[in-house]
Design an enzyme around this catalytic site. Structure first.
Site, PDB file in Angstrom:
ATOM      1  N   ARG A 227       0.840  -1.193   0.000  1.00  0.00           N
ATOM      2  CA  ARG A 227       0.000   0.000   0.000  1.00  0.00           C
ATOM      3  C   ARG A 227       0.885   1.257   0.000  1.00  0.00           C
ATOM      4  O   ARG A 227       1.956   1.274   0.620  1.00  0.00           O
ATOM      5  CB  ARG A 227      -0.890   0.042   1.249  1.00  0.00           C
ATOM      6  CG  ARG A 227      -2.076  -0.915   1.208  1.00  0.00           C
ATOM      7  CD  ARG A 227      -3.126  -0.475   0.191  1.00  0.00           C
ATOM      8  NE  ARG A 227      -4.282  -1.357   0.151  1.00  0.00           N
ATOM      9  CZ  ARG A 227      -4.433  -2.390  -0.683  1.00  0.00           C
ATOM     10  NH1 ARG A 227      -3.485  -2.690  -1.555  1.00  0.00           N
ATOM     11  NH2 ARG A 227      -5.537  -3.112  -0.665  1.00  0.00           N
ATOM     12  N   HIS A 275      -0.380   0.294  -9.636  1.00  0.00           N
ATOM     13  CA  HIS A 275      -1.153  -0.612  -8.762  1.00  0.00           C
ATOM     14  C   HIS A 275      -1.733  -1.790  -9.575  1.00  0.00           C
ATOM     15  O   HIS A 275      -2.943  -2.002  -9.608  1.00  0.00           O
ATOM     16  CB  HIS A 275      -2.278   0.153  -8.035  1.00  0.00           C
ATOM     17  CG  HIS A 275      -2.775  -0.569  -6.811  1.00  0.00           C
ATOM     18  ND1 HIS A 275      -3.173   0.082  -5.667  1.00  0.00           N
ATOM     19  CD2 HIS A 275      -2.953  -1.891  -6.552  1.00  0.00           C
ATOM     20  CE1 HIS A 275      -3.573  -0.799  -4.765  1.00  0.00           C
ATOM     21  NE2 HIS A 275      -3.443  -2.011  -5.278  1.00  0.00           N
TER      22      HIS A 275
END
Ligand code: NDP
Ligand code: OXD
Length: 312
Positions: A227, A275
């Site tokens: 993250r 991502h």
């Protein structure tokens, strides 16, 4: 009844597959006519603020994401158990990303890329894989899979987790008290942690300064596929500029999409992906969550339930 509440993915396509897999069990989407009190399961990704309104009969919240940090911050999150995505296909995809970036950095990719640009013939020989230590932060589903796939390539694999782990051929470190020791023997630091208050900002200048130097040309390397909240981007920029870090691979960012004016875009030894390290695959996701719904309806306990106290 299963309700789908997905943003940024093809909800209609997921709904169609779920309806086929669960038939005759009812599957509905926002906008359909249904009584919210009849919804037993809600399948979510980036749920809107009103996502859980009226769902008084909920048995479980099913998370399309393996990471539930954002879901846990939802202001109206109901008390029902949360089941997260755990899947072989997802693990394989993440390990593909990790292995690709570890081997790229181990083989001096940024140096040879710069040399090629400069038409420079400079025979640098990277260290043997066995002399290169890959330290994986987070030895859960994804960390363990990555470790298993890195070992046969010959890397020295180390792990760091909250509770002790015993994985064949992996040197294990546990908790804050062994963090520095873990870092001091690590050349390539891979982050596969969940984002919690304890792990927020863990990829910072102090951490980088504790990594082993002298093994990889240019300095130690970080790879973050967990993250963006784990990393302090300004400190990564500074560490890449002054050689505290030799290179970085980042799949996740403090703000996503990565803003146009981020300095990270322009750093040649910073490798950016948007991502995409591991996506939750539709076919395997439907198989997994349909199995969970059918099993739970038949009286089986839920699996891969998030521990809200731990935050993952
Ligand atoms: P798991 O919950 O299976 O594993 C988490 C690991 O982190 C565990 O080993 C746990 O320790 C360890 N951990 C948690 N807190 C701490 C702490 N404070 N100190 C040390 N270790 C800690 O998660 P997954 O492996 O399934 O996924 C990891 C993360 O990957 C997800 O949370 C998500 O954010 C990210 N992800 C990113 C994707 C992408 O495309 N970029 C795709 C999928 C996931 P212990 O074992 O002792 O509990
Ligand atoms: C996840 C992700 O957590 O895609 O599954 O980031």
């Amino acid at each position: 009844m299963l309700l789908l509440h997905l943003s940024d993915v093809d909800e209609a396509s997921w709904a169609k597959r779920f309806a086929e897999a669960l038939a005759p069990y009812p599957v509905v989407r926002r906008g359909d006519q249904f009584d919210p009190a009849e919804v037993r399961y809600i399948f979510v990704w980036k749920p809107k603020p009103d996502a859980f309104e009226g769902l008084t009969g909920l048995r479980a919240v099913l998370s399309l994401g393996a990471g539930v940090d954002a879901l846990l911050k939802h202001p109206k999150l109901p008390d029902a158990p949360i089941v997260r995505f755990v899947d072989e296909d997802l693990s394989q995809r993440m390990s593909d990303y990790v292995v690709a970036h570890v081997t790229m950095h181990h083989r001096g990719f940024s140096k040879f890329q710069a040399d090629q640009k400069a038409r420079r013939w400079d025979q640098y020989y990277p260290p043997a894989a066995s002399e290169t230590a890959v330290g994986i932060m987070g030895m859960g589903v994804l960390g363990q899979d990555a470790a298993r796939r890195l070992k046969p390539l010959g890397f020295a694999v180390r792990s760091w987790s909250r509770t002790p782990k015993s994985i064949d051929g992996v040197e294990a470190f546990t908790g804050p008290e062994q963090f520095d020791e873990f870092l001091s023997g690590t050349d390539v630091l891979v982050c596969l942690l969940p984002l919690t208050p304890e792990t927020t900002g863990i990829l910072n200048r102090e951490t980088f300064g504790k990594l082993r130097r002298g093994r990889l040309l240019g300095g130690p390397v970080i790879i973050n596929a967990a993250r963006g909240g784990h990393q302090r981007e300004a400190e990564i920029v500074a560490a890449l500029a002054d050689g505290t870090l030799g290179a970085a691979s980042l799949d996740v960012f403090e703000t996503e999409p990565l803003p146009q004016d981020s300095p990270l875009w322009n750093i040649p030894n910073c490798f950016i992906t948007p991502h995409v390290a591991a996506i939750s695959n539709e076919a395997s996701g439907v198989r997994y969550f349909s199995g969970i719904i059918k099993g739970h309806e038949a009286g089986e306990p839920l699996i891969n339930v998030v521990d809200r106290g731990r935050g993952y």
